[in-house]
Scaffold this motif. Structure first.
Motif, PDB file in Angstrom:
ATOM      1  N   SER A   6       0.924  -0.790   0.155  1.00  0.00           N
ATOM      2  CA  SER A   6       0.065   0.216   0.276  1.00  0.00           C
ATOM      3  C   SER A   6       1.034   1.374   0.020  1.00  0.00           C
ATOM      4  O   SER A   6       0.378   1.853  -0.158  1.00  0.00           O
ATOM      5  N   ALA A   7       2.098   1.321   0.293  1.00  0.00           N
ATOM      6  CA  ALA A   7       2.928   2.424   0.478  1.00  0.00           C
ATOM      7  C   ALA A   7       3.648   2.553  -0.532  1.00  0.00           C
ATOM      8  O   ALA A   7       4.117   3.604  -0.520  1.00  0.00           O
ATOM      9  N   VAL A   8       3.837   1.732  -2.369  1.00  0.00           N
ATOM     10  CA  VAL A   8       3.941   2.374  -3.222  1.00  0.00           C
ATOM     11  C   VAL A   8       3.225   2.257  -4.082  1.00  0.00           C
ATOM     12  O   VAL A   8       3.380   1.285  -5.092  1.00  0.00           O
ATOM     13  N   PRO A   9       2.196   3.009  -4.425  1.00  0.00           N
ATOM     14  CA  PRO A   9       1.937   3.744  -5.616  1.00  0.00           C
ATOM     15  C   PRO A   9       2.255   3.178  -7.034  1.00  0.00           C
ATOM     16  O   PRO A   9       1.523   2.941  -7.665  1.00  0.00           O
ATOM     17  N   ALA A  10       3.479   3.543  -7.396  1.00  0.00           N
ATOM     18  CA  ALA A  10       4.237   3.086  -8.863  1.00  0.00           C
ATOM     19  C   ALA A  10       4.068   1.438  -8.934  1.00  0.00           C
ATOM     20  O   ALA A  10       3.574   1.042 -10.262  1.00  0.00           O
ATOM     21  N   GLU A  11       4.242   0.598  -7.934  1.00  0.00           N
ATOM     22  CA  GLU A  11       4.502  -0.825  -8.138  1.00  0.00           C
ATOM     23  C   GLU A  11       2.631  -1.040  -8.595  1.00  0.00           C
ATOM     24  O   GLU A  11       2.588  -1.763  -9.667  1.00  0.00           O
ATOM     25  N   ASN A  12       1.643  -0.684  -8.010  1.00  0.00           N
ATOM     26  CA  ASN A  12       0.384  -0.729  -8.118  1.00  0.00           C
ATOM     27  C   ASN A  12       0.159  -0.174  -9.367  1.00  0.00           C
ATOM     28  O   ASN A  12      -1.465  -0.509 -10.478  1.00  0.00           O
ATOM     29  N   GLN A  13       0.339   0.778 -10.021  1.00  0.00           N
ATOM     30  CA  GLN A  13       0.017   0.981 -11.162  1.00  0.00           C
ATOM     31  C   GLN A  13       0.250   0.378 -12.499  1.00  0.00           C
ATOM     32  O   GLN A  13      -0.254   0.845 -13.675  1.00  0.00           O
ATOM     33  N   LEU A  14       1.237  -0.219 -12.109  1.00  0.00           N
ATOM     34  CA  LEU A  14       1.990  -1.348 -13.010  1.00  0.00           C
ATOM     35  C   LEU A  14       0.649  -2.853 -13.508  1.00  0.00           C
ATOM     36  O   LEU A  14       0.389  -3.044 -14.703  1.00  0.00           O
ATOM     37  N   MET A  15      -0.736  -2.306 -12.610  1.00  0.00           N
ATOM     38  CA  MET A  15      -1.237  -3.658 -13.044  1.00  0.00           C
ATOM     39  C   MET A  15      -1.798  -2.748 -14.072  1.00  0.00           C
ATOM     40  O   MET A  15      -2.815  -3.771 -15.127  1.00  0.00           O
ATOM     41  N   LEU A  16      -2.301  -1.274 -14.806  1.00  0.00           N
ATOM     42  CA  LEU A  16      -2.883  -1.357 -15.467  1.00  0.00           C
ATOM     43  C   LEU A  16      -2.248  -2.150 -16.816  1.00  0.00           C
ATOM     44  O   LEU A  16      -3.562  -2.581 -17.560  1.00  0.00           O
ATOM     45  N   PRO A  17      -1.381  -1.589 -16.964  1.00  0.00           N
ATOM     46  CA  PRO A  17      -0.737  -2.374 -18.851  1.00  0.00           C
ATOM     47  C   PRO A  17      -0.647  -3.495 -18.488  1.00  0.00           C
ATOM     48  O   PRO A  17      -1.038  -4.749 -19.592  1.00  0.00           O
ATOM     49  N   PHE A  18      -0.370  -4.280 -17.156  1.00  0.00           N
ATOM     50  CA  PHE A  18      -0.679  -5.471 -17.368  1.00  0.00           C
ATOM     51  C   PHE A  18      -1.061  -6.554 -17.396  1.00  0.00           C
ATOM     52  O   PHE A  18      -1.501  -7.785 -17.842  1.00  0.00           O
ATOM     53  N   LEU A  19      -2.833  -6.006 -16.390  1.00  0.00           N
ATOM     54  CA  LEU A  19      -4.411  -6.676 -16.967  1.00  0.00           C
ATOM     55  C   LEU A  19      -4.783  -6.455 -18.250  1.00  0.00           C
ATOM     56  O   LEU A  19      -5.235  -7.653 -19.102  1.00  0.00           O
ATOM     57  N   SER A  20      -3.924  -5.650 -19.170  1.00  0.00           N
ATOM     58  CA  SER A  20      -4.183  -6.305 -20.531  1.00  0.00           C
ATOM     59  C   SER A  20      -3.386  -7.035 -21.126  1.00  0.00           C
ATOM     60  O   SER A  20      -3.727  -7.213 -22.717  1.00  0.00           O
ATOM     61  N   LEU A  21      -2.789  -7.719 -20.945  1.00  0.00           N
ATOM     62  CA  LEU A  21      -1.607  -8.439 -21.576  1.00  0.00           C
ATOM     63  C   LEU A  21      -2.597 -10.097 -21.113  1.00  0.00           C
ATOM     64  O   LEU A  21      -1.068 -10.646 -21.562  1.00  0.00           O
ATOM     65  N   VAL A  22      -3.187  -9.478 -19.895  1.00  0.00           N
ATOM     66  CA  VAL A  22      -3.937 -11.362 -20.095  1.00  0.00           C
ATOM     67  C   VAL A  22      -5.630 -11.596 -20.152  1.00  0.00           C
ATOM     68  O   VAL A  22      -5.971 -10.499 -20.100  1.00  0.00           O
ATOM     69  N   ARG A  37       4.907 -11.021 -23.008  1.00  0.00           N
ATOM     70  CA  ARG A  37       3.862 -10.547 -23.939  1.00  0.00           C
ATOM     71  C   ARG A  37       4.260  -9.032 -23.788  1.00  0.00           C
ATOM     72  O   ARG A  37       4.411  -7.688 -25.186  1.00  0.00           O
ATOM     73  N   PHE A  38       4.614  -8.385 -22.855  1.00  0.00           N
ATOM     74  CA  PHE A  38       5.500  -6.468 -22.437  1.00  0.00           C
ATOM     75  C   PHE A  38       6.534  -6.113 -23.597  1.00  0.00           C
ATOM     76  O   PHE A  38       6.162  -5.486 -24.220  1.00  0.00           O
ATOM     77  N   ASN A  39       7.178  -6.963 -23.489  1.00  0.00           N
ATOM     78  CA  ASN A  39       8.452  -7.107 -24.051  1.00  0.00           C
ATOM     79  C   ASN A  39       8.109  -6.759 -25.906  1.00  0.00           C
ATOM     80  O   ASN A  39       8.772  -6.081 -25.988  1.00  0.00           O
ATOM     81  N   GLU A  40       7.796  -7.947 -26.387  1.00  0.00           N
ATOM     82  CA  GLU A  40       7.171  -7.964 -27.652  1.00  0.00           C
ATOM     83  C   GLU A  40       6.025  -7.150 -28.166  1.00  0.00           C
ATOM     84  O   GLU A  40       6.114  -6.836 -29.244  1.00  0.00           O
ATOM     85  N   ARG A  41       4.985  -6.531 -26.449  1.00  0.00           N
ATOM     86  CA  ARG A  41       4.128  -5.518 -27.451  1.00  0.00           C
ATOM     87  C   ARG A  41       5.076  -4.436 -27.627  1.00  0.00           C
ATOM     88  O   ARG A  41       4.393  -2.883 -29.113  1.00  0.00           O
ATOM     89  N   ARG A  76       6.494   3.553 -19.422  1.00  0.00           N
ATOM     90  CA  ARG A  76       5.456   4.614 -20.358  1.00  0.00           C
ATOM     91  C   ARG A  76       6.387   4.637 -21.287  1.00  0.00           C
ATOM     92  O   ARG A  76       5.771   5.629 -21.853  1.00  0.00           O
ATOM     93  N   GLU A  77       8.079   4.953 -20.661  1.00  0.00           N
ATOM     94  CA  GLU A  77       8.264   5.263 -22.145  1.00  0.00           C
ATOM     95  C   GLU A  77       8.175   4.462 -23.012  1.00  0.00           C
ATOM     96  O   GLU A  77       8.584   4.505 -24.478  1.00  0.00           O
ATOM     97  N   ALA A  78       8.160   2.743 -23.130  1.00  0.00           N
ATOM     98  CA  ALA A  78       8.050   2.125 -24.010  1.00  0.00           C
ATOM     99  C   ALA A  78       7.200   1.887 -24.728  1.00  0.00           C
ATOM    100  O   ALA A  78       6.188   1.709 -25.861  1.00  0.00           O
ATOM    101  N   MET A  79       5.732   2.180 -23.451  1.00  0.00           N
ATOM    102  CA  MET A  79       4.645   2.379 -24.658  1.00  0.00           C
ATOM    103  C   MET A  79       4.157   3.816 -25.311  1.00  0.00           C
ATOM    104  O   MET A  79       3.060   4.330 -25.439  1.00  0.00           O
TER     105      MET A  79
END
Length: 362
Positions: A118-134, A198-202, A355-358
């Motif tokens: 709960s103390a690391v917002p940026a880690e949890n924000q990775l959920m958004l792009p990751f959810l699109s990959l499954v 999938r992230f790296n490939e996309r 963000r840079e990669a996307m």
């Protein structure tokens, strides 16, 4: 046809496990050769206190990896408590007690980063792009999601369904390339590997952002609780690391055995007696069969006395260190604050790369 399909699925799972085991053995050999090249992520949900099962199943291995020179990280997964529970009561106390047990067991906060979800917002924000990959089907197939849902008796929440993706965020935010786990958790690492690939490939073919982490399959046996079932906080069959000698003695004394006088090691037919023998064997380093033979006709009372003495002697140094650490809880909080600060720095950097990669840096 149905039978053939079941066989095919079984063969596929077996092949998948064998491939993971081979990868695990190769990774472990490489890690011992050059530990500094590896980053490890493990963690616990703060749903209660740590017990002997946690110690022999994971904590001892974390300390060994840390001391070997691996870059070790431990997440206290507080957000994951609410995947299958309706309350966060006692969560702060549970979190601080986890840190106490980690440090008392030999985790060095100068070498190992300890942080909370709960103390690391940026880690949890990775959920958004990751959810699109499954896919939804991939999430439903995860056996941990199924078992957690059945055990809790709750309806399937969105957080529980996406639990494996959240774990992928835990592993990949710090670019961990090794994850020590038991066989049951292998699907979590497999879906993390899939998400990284999938992230790296996309988005990052030329400059991959994430490693595909390898599971290091734990050799630790499943540690039975005092009733012969799996040691679990929810079953009330666990010997807590921080319990007093008196509390431990009382718990062991209350544990069930059977009507047979002679003590023998027979996990299938005598699970309760064998669980006590297994516990004694773990803490003394002895073979449970030898302990059974030694006690023999002296019966369950003698067995319980031996287990109590052995466990309390084994845990005495841990409890002593723990009690000393507990005198200064501000220092324990400082360990967590420092770990959270370090985790935020790493997560922000990783999210920046994502963000840079996307193409989302404006």
């Amino acid at each position: 046809m149905a039978e053939e399909q079941v066989t095919a699925v079984g063969n596929e799972m077996s092949a998948s496990f064998l491939a993971a085991k081979k990868r695990s053995d190769e990774t472990l050999a490489a890690l011992k050769e050059n530990p500094g090249k590896f980053t490890m992520l493990t963690g616990d949900r703060p749903t209660g206190r740590l017990h002997l099962g946690h110690y022999f199943g994971s904590i001892r291995e974390r300390v060994a990896m840390q001391n070997l020179g691996v870059n070790t990280n431990i997440i206290i997964a507080d957000y994951q408590v609410i995947t299958d529970r309706d309350t966060t009561e006692h969560i702060q106390d549970n979190v601080l007690n986890l840190v106490l047990d980690y440090v008392a067991a030999g985790i060095d906060p100068n070498k190992t980063m300890i942080y909370t979800h709960s103390a690391v917002p940026a880690e949890n924000q990775l959920m958004l792009p990751f959810l699109s990959l499954v896919t939804e089907a991939e999430l439903h197939r995860n056996p941990t999601v199924k078992s957690e849902m059945e055990a809790s008796g709750h309806a399937l929440t969105g957080l529980l369904l996406t639990y494996p993706v959240h774990q992928a965020c835990d592993i990949l935010f710090c670019k961990a390339n090794v994850v020590p786990i038991g066989k049951d958790n292998l699907p979590h690492v497999e879906i993390t590997r899939t998400i990284a690939r999938r992230f790296n490939e996309r988005y990052a073919k030329k400059h991959p952002v994430f490693p595909e982490p390898s599971a290091i399959l734990s050799e630790a046996p499943e540690i039975p609780g005092l009733d012969g079932r799996k040691m679990s906080k929810s079953y009330g069959n666990s010997i807590m690391l921080g319990a007093t000698a008196e509390e431990t003695a009382k718990l062991i004394k209350k544990s069930r055995t059977d009507s047979e006088r002679k003590v023998t090691y027979d996990p299938v037919n005598r699970p309760e007696v064998s669980a006590l023998l297994t516990t004694a064997g773990l803490v003394t380093g002895r073979d449970p069969k030898d302990i059974a033979e030694e006690i023999g006709d002296a019966g369950a009372g003698a067995l319980k006395a031996y287990v109590t003495k052995s466990v309390n002697e084994f845990l005495a140094p841990h409890r002593e260190r723990r009690a000393e650490l507990a005198k200064d809880m501000d220092s324990i909080r400082d360990i967590l604050h420092d770990g959270n600060k370090r985790a935020n720095e790493i997560a922000e950097q990783t999210l920046d790369e994502v963000r840079e990669a996307m193409g989302m840096k404006y």
